[in-house]
Design an enzyme around this catalytic site. Structure first.
Site, short mmCIF file in Angstrom:
data_model
loop_
_atom_site.label_atom_id
_atom_site.label_comp_id
_atom_site.label_asym_id
_atom_site.label_seq_id
_atom_site.Cartn_x
_atom_site.Cartn_y
_atom_site.Cartn_z
CG ASP A 27 -1.88 -1.14 1.23
OD1 ASP A 27 -2.98 -0.97 0.69
OD2 ASP A 27 -1.53 -2.21 1.75
CG PHE A 66 -6.43 -7.80 -0.25
CD1 PHE A 66 -6.02 -6.62 -0.87
CD2 PHE A 66 -6.29 -8.99 -0.95
CE1 PHE A 66 -5.51 -6.63 -2.16
CE2 PHE A 66 -5.78 -9.01 -2.24
CZ PHE A 66 -5.39 -7.83 -2.85
#
Length: 349
Positions: free
Chosen positions: A79, A328
């Protein structure tokens, strides 16, 4: 099917909250599952980065070392709007190690370096450790209850918003490609679009199983996976009671497809079920077949390991857990709080 339309394992959360008020609220530490060899023609560089795109850092390392960008690899994208620790691998055959004391890139810190015999390839990691802070939580007890449920039963193993790009553009462009509206020459874009297509198809089938509360109910022809393993086998009708108990005990997991150019991997009732929910994706599946992508399976549920949490005040909670590669953290958070979709867009790299 966008993430907002997918079914929740425990029902849509009533509590609201905010994830990623700042990058420091989302910390990711990569777990390769091995240590560098200490010798070899590859140099492993362990970096802590804040607010930096993975590929941007890789390109910066390549320029600093005087090598092509293709000579820098990593195990996976991390990210951007986060603090992340991950390894990069520089191919330096016959070259001296660069003096990283002079490497400067805003938001990046080199933690350590070590030699390695083999290239670090995409997917070559065991998992990731996460430390998240959820803020402005509307209902303390509801979040506490959800965390306890997740500790016992896990969460849907959905692919998160990151897989589909900002505003779902990877999936939109994949559909245009499938419809012959565009040509996609760039290798990385082809990979992103195909990956988004397969991820959407997995999510659709997994969501359908959850809607019917069959995420842990073995049906005839299911493809079952040994927990933590990649291979699978088809459930034999004569062994359904035994296999069902092994699923309940956590030894086996029911899977959904990441379709490719071969068979789905399921048979009988399970195969019919999957084809029904893949039908809306027929053109994308034809694209996947045309591109000769190899199919595989993925567990419908994932159990966050070492899950713990600490309330910093009545409306702020710090949560830590470990997930296997490919799962995730945002799909965990999705089961805990109901987020404003404007905040969710900050998650996409």
């Amino acid at each position: 099917m966008v993430l907002a339309e997918l079914n929740w394992l425990y029902g849509q959360p009533e509590a609201t909250g905010i994830l990623k008020a700042s990058p420091e609220d989302f910390i990711v530490c990569e777990d390769l599952g091995f240590s560098p060899d200490g010798e070899g023609e590859h140099l492993m560089v362990h970096i802590r980065k804040t607010g930096c795109n993975t590929q941007f850092v890789a390109d910066s390392l390549a320029r600093f070392a005087g090598i092509p960008s293709r000579s820098v690899s990593y195990a996976g994208l991390k990210d951007r709007h986060a603090v992340t620790e991950q390894w990069f691998c520089l191919h330096l055959p016959g070259k001296q190690e660069p003096d990283f004391a002079s490497f400067q890139l805003e938001g990046c810190e080199i933690l350590t370096t070590a030699r390695q015999k083999r290239k670090l390839r995409i997917g070559a990691l065991k998992g990731n450790s996460f430390t998240l802070i959820l803020r402005e939580i509307s209902h303390h007890q509801l979040v506490e209850n959800r965390l306890r449920l997740i500790q016992q039963g896990g969460v849907p193993n959905y692919f998160g918003e990151q897989r589909f790009g900002r505003d779902g553009q990877n999936l939109i462009q994949a559909q245009r490609w499938a419809n012959n509206e565009i040509r996609v020459k760039e290798r990385s874009k082809r990979s992103f679009y195909l990956s988004a297509s397969r991820s959407a198809m997995f999510n659709a089938v997994a969501s359908a199983r959850i809607a019917l509360k069959q995420q842990q109910q073995v049906i005839k022809g299911d493809a079952l996976q040994l927990t933590g393993r990649g291979s699978w086998f088809v459930a034999d009708e004569t062994e359904l009671p035994l296999l069902q108990q092994r699923v309940i005990d956590g030894e086996l997991q029911i899977t959904a497809p990441l379709p490719g150019d071969g068979e789905l991997g399921t048979q009988h009732q399970a195969a019919d079920f999957e084809r029904q929910y893949l039908q809306p994706y027929e053109s994308l599946w034809e694209l996947i077949k045309r591109e000769r992508v190899e199919g595989c399976r993925r567990a419908i549920l994932v159990q966050p390991q070492n899950l713990s949490w600490q309330w910093q005040d009545n409306d702020t909670v710090k949560i830590s857990f470990w997930l296997p590669a490919g799962s995730f953290a945002t799909s965990v958070v999705r089961e805990i709080i109901n987020q404003d979709q404007n905040n969710v867009t900050n998650i996409v790299e």
